[in-house]
Design a protein around this motif. Structure first.
Motif, PDB file in Angstrom:
ATOM      1  N   GLY A  11      -7.163  36.604  35.199  1.00  0.00           N
ATOM      2  CA  GLY A  11      -7.181  35.701  34.039  1.00  0.00           C
ATOM      3  C   GLY A  11      -7.175  34.263  34.514  1.00  0.00           C
ATOM      4  O   GLY A  11      -6.157  33.753  34.978  1.00  0.00           O
ATOM      5  N   GLY A  13      -7.421  31.366  32.932  1.00  0.00           N
ATOM      6  CA  GLY A  13      -7.347  30.521  31.742  1.00  0.00           C
ATOM      7  C   GLY A  13      -6.430  29.331  31.914  1.00  0.00           C
ATOM      8  O   GLY A  13      -6.220  28.852  33.030  1.00  0.00           O
ATOM      9  N   TYR A  14      -5.879  28.877  30.793  1.00  0.00           N
ATOM     10  CA  TYR A  14      -4.996  27.708  30.785  1.00  0.00           C
ATOM     11  C   TYR A  14      -3.732  27.956  31.594  1.00  0.00           C
ATOM     12  O   TYR A  14      -3.132  27.019  32.105  1.00  0.00           O
ATOM     13  CB  TYR A  14      -4.621  27.342  29.343  1.00  0.00           C
ATOM     14  N   ILE A  75     -13.183  41.162  40.875  1.00  0.00           N
ATOM     15  CA  ILE A  75     -11.803  41.496  40.537  1.00  0.00           C
ATOM     16  C   ILE A  75     -11.260  42.589  41.464  1.00  0.00           C
ATOM     17  O   ILE A  75     -10.142  42.488  41.977  1.00  0.00           O
ATOM     18  CB  ILE A  75     -11.721  41.944  39.059  1.00  0.00           C
ATOM     19  N   VAL A  89      -3.764  37.353  31.462  1.00  0.00           N
ATOM     20  CA  VAL A  89      -4.862  37.439  30.489  1.00  0.00           C
ATOM     21  C   VAL A  89      -4.365  37.050  29.105  1.00  0.00           C
ATOM     22  O   VAL A  89      -3.161  36.925  28.865  1.00  0.00           O
ATOM     23  CB  VAL A  89      -5.468  38.859  30.462  1.00  0.00           C
ATOM     24  N   TYR A 108      -6.182  43.476  26.474  1.00  0.00           N
ATOM     25  CA  TYR A 108      -6.577  42.851  27.753  1.00  0.00           C
ATOM     26  C   TYR A 108      -5.561  43.130  28.851  1.00  0.00           C
ATOM     27  O   TYR A 108      -5.917  43.308  30.011  1.00  0.00           O
ATOM     28  CB  TYR A 108      -6.770  41.337  27.581  1.00  0.00           C
ATOM     29  N   THR A 131       2.292  36.243  27.893  1.00  0.00           N
ATOM     30  CA  THR A 131       3.401  36.428  26.965  1.00  0.00           C
ATOM     31  C   THR A 131       3.188  37.736  26.216  1.00  0.00           C
ATOM     32  O   THR A 131       2.154  37.919  25.572  1.00  0.00           O
ATOM     33  CB  THR A 131       3.460  35.248  25.971  1.00  0.00           C
ATOM     34  N   LEU A 168       5.154  26.569  31.123  1.00  0.00           N
ATOM     35  CA  LEU A 168       4.451  25.280  31.162  1.00  0.00           C
ATOM     36  C   LEU A 168       3.976  24.896  29.766  1.00  0.00           C
ATOM     37  O   LEU A 168       3.747  25.765  28.919  1.00  0.00           O
ATOM     38  CB  LEU A 168       3.249  25.345  32.110  1.00  0.00           C
ATOM     39  N   SER A 280      -2.068  27.573  21.142  1.00  0.00           N
ATOM     40  CA  SER A 280      -2.331  29.017  21.116  1.00  0.00           C
ATOM     41  C   SER A 280      -1.055  29.836  21.085  1.00  0.00           C
ATOM     42  O   SER A 280      -1.087  31.030  20.848  1.00  0.00           O
ATOM     43  CB  SER A 280      -3.143  29.406  22.344  1.00  0.00           C
ATOM     44  N   CYS A 281       0.089  29.203  21.358  1.00  0.00           N
ATOM     45  CA  CYS A 281       1.294  30.013  21.601  1.00  0.00           C
ATOM     46  C   CYS A 281       2.303  30.100  20.467  1.00  0.00           C
ATOM     47  O   CYS A 281       2.743  31.189  20.123  1.00  0.00           O
ATOM     48  CB  CYS A 281       1.998  29.506  22.844  1.00  0.00           C
TER      49      CYS A 281
HETATM   50  P1  NAI Z   1      -6.926  32.072  28.150  1.00  0.00           P
HETATM   51  O1  NAI Z   1      -7.641  32.736  27.049  1.00  0.00           O
HETATM   52  O2  NAI Z   1      -7.178  30.637  28.454  1.00  0.00           O
HETATM   53  O3  NAI Z   1      -7.182  32.868  29.518  1.00  0.00           O
HETATM   54  C1  NAI Z   1      -7.169  34.248  29.643  1.00  0.00           C
HETATM   55  C2  NAI Z   1      -8.301  34.668  30.557  1.00  0.00           C
HETATM   56  O4  NAI Z   1      -8.168  36.055  30.848  1.00  0.00           O
HETATM   57  C3  NAI Z   1      -9.694  34.494  29.965  1.00  0.00           C
HETATM   58  O5  NAI Z   1     -10.463  33.639  30.784  1.00  0.00           O
HETATM   59  C4  NAI Z   1     -10.266  35.921  29.926  1.00  0.00           C
HETATM   60  O6  NAI Z   1     -11.650  35.971  30.199  1.00  0.00           O
HETATM   61  C5  NAI Z   1      -9.474  36.604  31.009  1.00  0.00           C
HETATM   62  N1  NAI Z   1      -9.413  38.060  30.885  1.00  0.00           N
HETATM   63  C6  NAI Z   1      -9.166  38.799  29.780  1.00  0.00           C
HETATM   64  N2  NAI Z   1      -9.176  40.105  30.081  1.00  0.00           N
HETATM   65  C7  NAI Z   1      -9.434  40.212  31.396  1.00  0.00           C
HETATM   66  C8  NAI Z   1      -9.551  41.311  32.294  1.00  0.00           C
HETATM   67  N3  NAI Z   1      -9.368  42.552  31.867  1.00  0.00           N
HETATM   68  N4  NAI Z   1      -9.855  41.052  33.581  1.00  0.00           N
HETATM   69  C9  NAI Z   1     -10.013  39.782  34.010  1.00  0.00           C
HETATM   70  N5  NAI Z   1      -9.892  38.704  33.209  1.00  0.00           N
HETATM   71  C10 NAI Z   1      -9.607  38.907  31.921  1.00  0.00           C
HETATM   72  O7  NAI Z   1      -5.384  32.305  27.855  1.00  0.00           O
HETATM   73  P2  NAI Z   1      -4.139  31.407  28.346  1.00  0.00           P
HETATM   74  O8  NAI Z   1      -3.913  30.279  27.431  1.00  0.00           O
HETATM   75  O9  NAI Z   1      -4.257  31.162  29.804  1.00  0.00           O
HETATM   76  O10 NAI Z   1      -2.945  32.426  28.081  1.00  0.00           O
HETATM   77  C11 NAI Z   1      -2.756  33.580  28.901  1.00  0.00           C
HETATM   78  C12 NAI Z   1      -1.395  34.153  28.587  1.00  0.00           C
HETATM   79  O11 NAI Z   1      -0.381  33.217  28.926  1.00  0.00           O
HETATM   80  C13 NAI Z   1      -1.185  34.489  27.124  1.00  0.00           C
HETATM   81  O12 NAI Z   1      -0.413  35.657  27.042  1.00  0.00           O
HETATM   82  C14 NAI Z   1      -0.385  33.320  26.621  1.00  0.00           C
HETATM   83  O13 NAI Z   1       0.438  33.670  25.545  1.00  0.00           O
HETATM   84  C15 NAI Z   1       0.450  32.964  27.814  1.00  0.00           C
HETATM   85  N6  NAI Z   1       0.889  31.574  27.858  1.00  0.00           N
HETATM   86  C16 NAI Z   1       0.053  30.553  27.510  1.00  0.00           C
HETATM   87  C17 NAI Z   1       0.468  29.237  27.599  1.00  0.00           C
HETATM   88  C18 NAI Z   1      -0.440  28.126  27.237  1.00  0.00           C
HETATM   89  O14 NAI Z   1       0.019  27.001  27.157  1.00  0.00           O
HETATM   90  N7  NAI Z   1      -1.727  28.363  27.017  1.00  0.00           N
HETATM   91  C19 NAI Z   1       1.815  28.893  28.064  1.00  0.00           C
HETATM   92  C20 NAI Z   1       2.591  30.022  28.443  1.00  0.00           C
HETATM   93  C21 NAI Z   1       2.139  31.305  28.326  1.00  0.00           C
END
Ligand code: NAI
Length: 481
Positions: A11, A13-14, A75, A89, A108, A131, A168, A280-281
């Motif tokens: 993952g 992402g952010y 992966i 993810v 995911y 989360t 974060l 998003s959270c």
């Molecule tokens: P995001 O949507 O930016 O990134 C998630 C990534 O995972 C995506 O790029 C997606 O393509 C990838 N992904 C999904 N399924 C996959 C798989 N099977 N194999 C490989 N890659 C896969 O999400 P974000 O914001 O990074 O959040 C991720 C988690 O962290 C969530 O559970 C969120 O609640 C938690 N979180 C987010 C925060 C934030 O500020 N955005 C802060 C703290 C926790």
């Protein structure tokens, strides 16, 4: 493994991107590979324009990329090589099926877990970074144990699961990661569980003081993340509920917040009144908590936390109504300038941004909307405003919405300027800038500050009629009465 030499993060992402980039920065002896199913995202991480905007992130990535930090779509190779795997993810709110609108979609997380089980050729520590609802680690463990195979020499591959939620905040991610308030590590109370927690703790100890690392049981760790976000969002909804009373009475919400925050038990942080929270959270995690409470038969608890979300919806709606009622009860065909589209400053993230809700409302009132944000792309804004659920007629949106390249451009011929995001650029605009903006607008020119960032006195001095969230009408000119 007790010493971690290779980390894989699933993952990009952010959370996964910044978190594991900082780990690479601080642990040059560990190879960190961040993988994703989305090739566009991985290509962006490997380019000069990273897919996530965070102050300080570019510098960290440039220092480590190609050294001990890699971004890849392979992966399986990264899983095989790693001793420790972060699952980072997305876990969005379910949009259909059981728990629709509340429960987290764990699809995911499960897909990643199954992938690890099927391709791993050695034992690993699996870390929940996403989360997730309380007890998700138990499901992951069952999947891993039911699908694990043997190593080449015939020993059963074992998986240890840890919970290591990320605290974060977007916009300050790098600062938060470099100097976290705490690092929470949850593990099973077994010798292997504790050994895995120790291995992860040692990774963090490359730059985090051990006193900041808190080890707990798995379920406490999982629940703490939901609890922390619920408590933070609750503070915002609480001050926003008070801002409505302030506006109705002439009290000033900043004075009320300051007075309350002087009490050491309350503290001054996170008491800024606004049009409402986004991101998003907060909403997702509280809905998740509500769902968890309901599933446990604790409906009073569920109702209690649900109210935090309802108050947030009310805050956005109340603000939007204020705009319409002030503009003589109609904004049809009037140009409204929206400043800021990101859910907060210093991020390009628009997920659940209050600006989306406000624009939807203004659009339904048939206003013409001109939007300016320093970091959000035109593409993203149009995507957010034409998403199913937000709108049923995407073509109509394109007729009503334009994107401006500067705050001044957005305001030309507008009847009102609405500040939706607390970008420094808006706070730091000079009296001269505001005078120019005022001169270019239709009169009377209104300003609505949804974040309490601009000095209302300066705007009033150049001619604006100003409304700031949580500031009563009694001290302003009679038009607000
Ligand atoms: P995001 O949507 O930016 O990134 C998630 C990534 O995972 C995506 O790029 C997606 O393509 C990838 N992904 C999904 N399924 C996959 C798989 N099977 N194999 C490989 N890659 C896969 O999400 P974000 O914001 O990074 O959040 C991720 C988690 O962290 C969530 O559970 C969120 O609640 C938690 N979180 C987010 C925060 C934030 O500020 N955005 C802060 C703290 C926790």
């Amino acid at each position: 493994p007790t010493q971690v030499r290779a980390i894989c993060c699933i993952g990009a992402g952010y959370v996964g991107g910044p978190t594991c980039s900082v780990i690479a920065l601080k642990c040059p002896h560990i190879k960190v590979t961040i993988v994703d199913v989305n090739p566009v995202r991985i290509a962006a991480w490997n380019s000069d324009v990273l897919p996530v905007f965070e102050p300080g992130l570019d510098e960290v990535v440039h220092e480590c990329r190609g050294r001990n930090l890699f971004f890849s779509t392979d992966i399986d190779a990264a899983i095989q090589e790693a001793d420790l795997i972060f699952v980072s993810v997305n876990t969005p709110t379910k949009t259909s099926g059981v728990g629709k609108g509340f429960a987290a979609d764990l699809h995911y997380v499960e897909a990643s877990t199954r992938r690890i089980a099927s391709v791993a050729t050695s034992s690993k520590i699996i870390v929940e970074k996403s989360t997730v609802p309380c007890r998700t680690a138990a499901s992951m463990r069952t999947i891993l144990e039911s699908n694990s195979s043997y190593t080449a020499d015939g020993t059963l591959i074992s998986f240890q699961i840890l919970s290591n939620p990320e605290f974060l905040a977007e916009g300050t991610a790098i600062r938060d990661l470099l100097a976290p308030d705490r690092v929470l590590i949850g593990s099973l109370d077994t010798s292997q569980g504790k050994a895995a927690a120790k291995a992860l703790s040692e990774v963090y100890q490359n730059w985090v003081n051990p006193s900041k690392i808190y080890e707990t049981g798995l379920w406490s760790s999982e629940l703490s993340k939901l609890a922390a976000n619920a408590l933070l969002a609750q503070r915002i909804s609480s001050i926003n509920s008070l801002s409505a009373i302030c506006e109705a009475t002439g009290a000033d919400v900043d004075e009320v917040a300051h007075a309350c925050g002087l009490d050491a038990r309350i503290g001054p942080k996170f008491l800024k009144a606004s049009v409402g929270f986004g991101g998003s959270c907060f909403q997702k995690d509280i809905l998740n908590l509500v769902y968890l409470s309901e599933s446990l038969g604790l409906s009073e608890v569920a109702d209690y936390w649900h109210q935090v979300i309802k108050m947030n919806e009310y805050s956005k709606e109340r603000f939007a109504r204020k705009v319409v009622s002030t503009l003589f009860n109609t904004i049809t065909m009037k140009k409204i300038a929206v400043l800021g589209f990101a859910f907060k400053k210093d991020t390009g993230d628009t997920r659940e941004s209050a600006a989306i809700t406000l624009c939807k409302y203004f659009r339904q009132e048939r206003a013409l909307i001109s939007i300016y944000d320093p970091k959000v792309t035109t593409n993203q804004i149009m995507l957010d405003l034409t998403e199913p659920g937000v709108v049923d007629d995407a073509e109509q949106v394109k007729k009503q919405v334009t994107i401006a390249k500067s705050m001044k451009e957005a305001c030309v011929d507008a009847e009102a300027v609405i500040i939706c995001t607390e970008w420094d650029e808006f706070r730091d605009a000079s009296p001269q800038d505001w005078a120019e903006i005022y001169a270019s607008m239709k009169k009377p020119a209104f300003a609505f500050d949804g974040r309490g960032v601009v000095d209302a006195k300066i705007l009033r001095a150049v001619g604006f009629k100003v409304h700031t969230v949580g500031k009563g009408p009694l001290i302003v000119d009679p038009i607000w009465a």
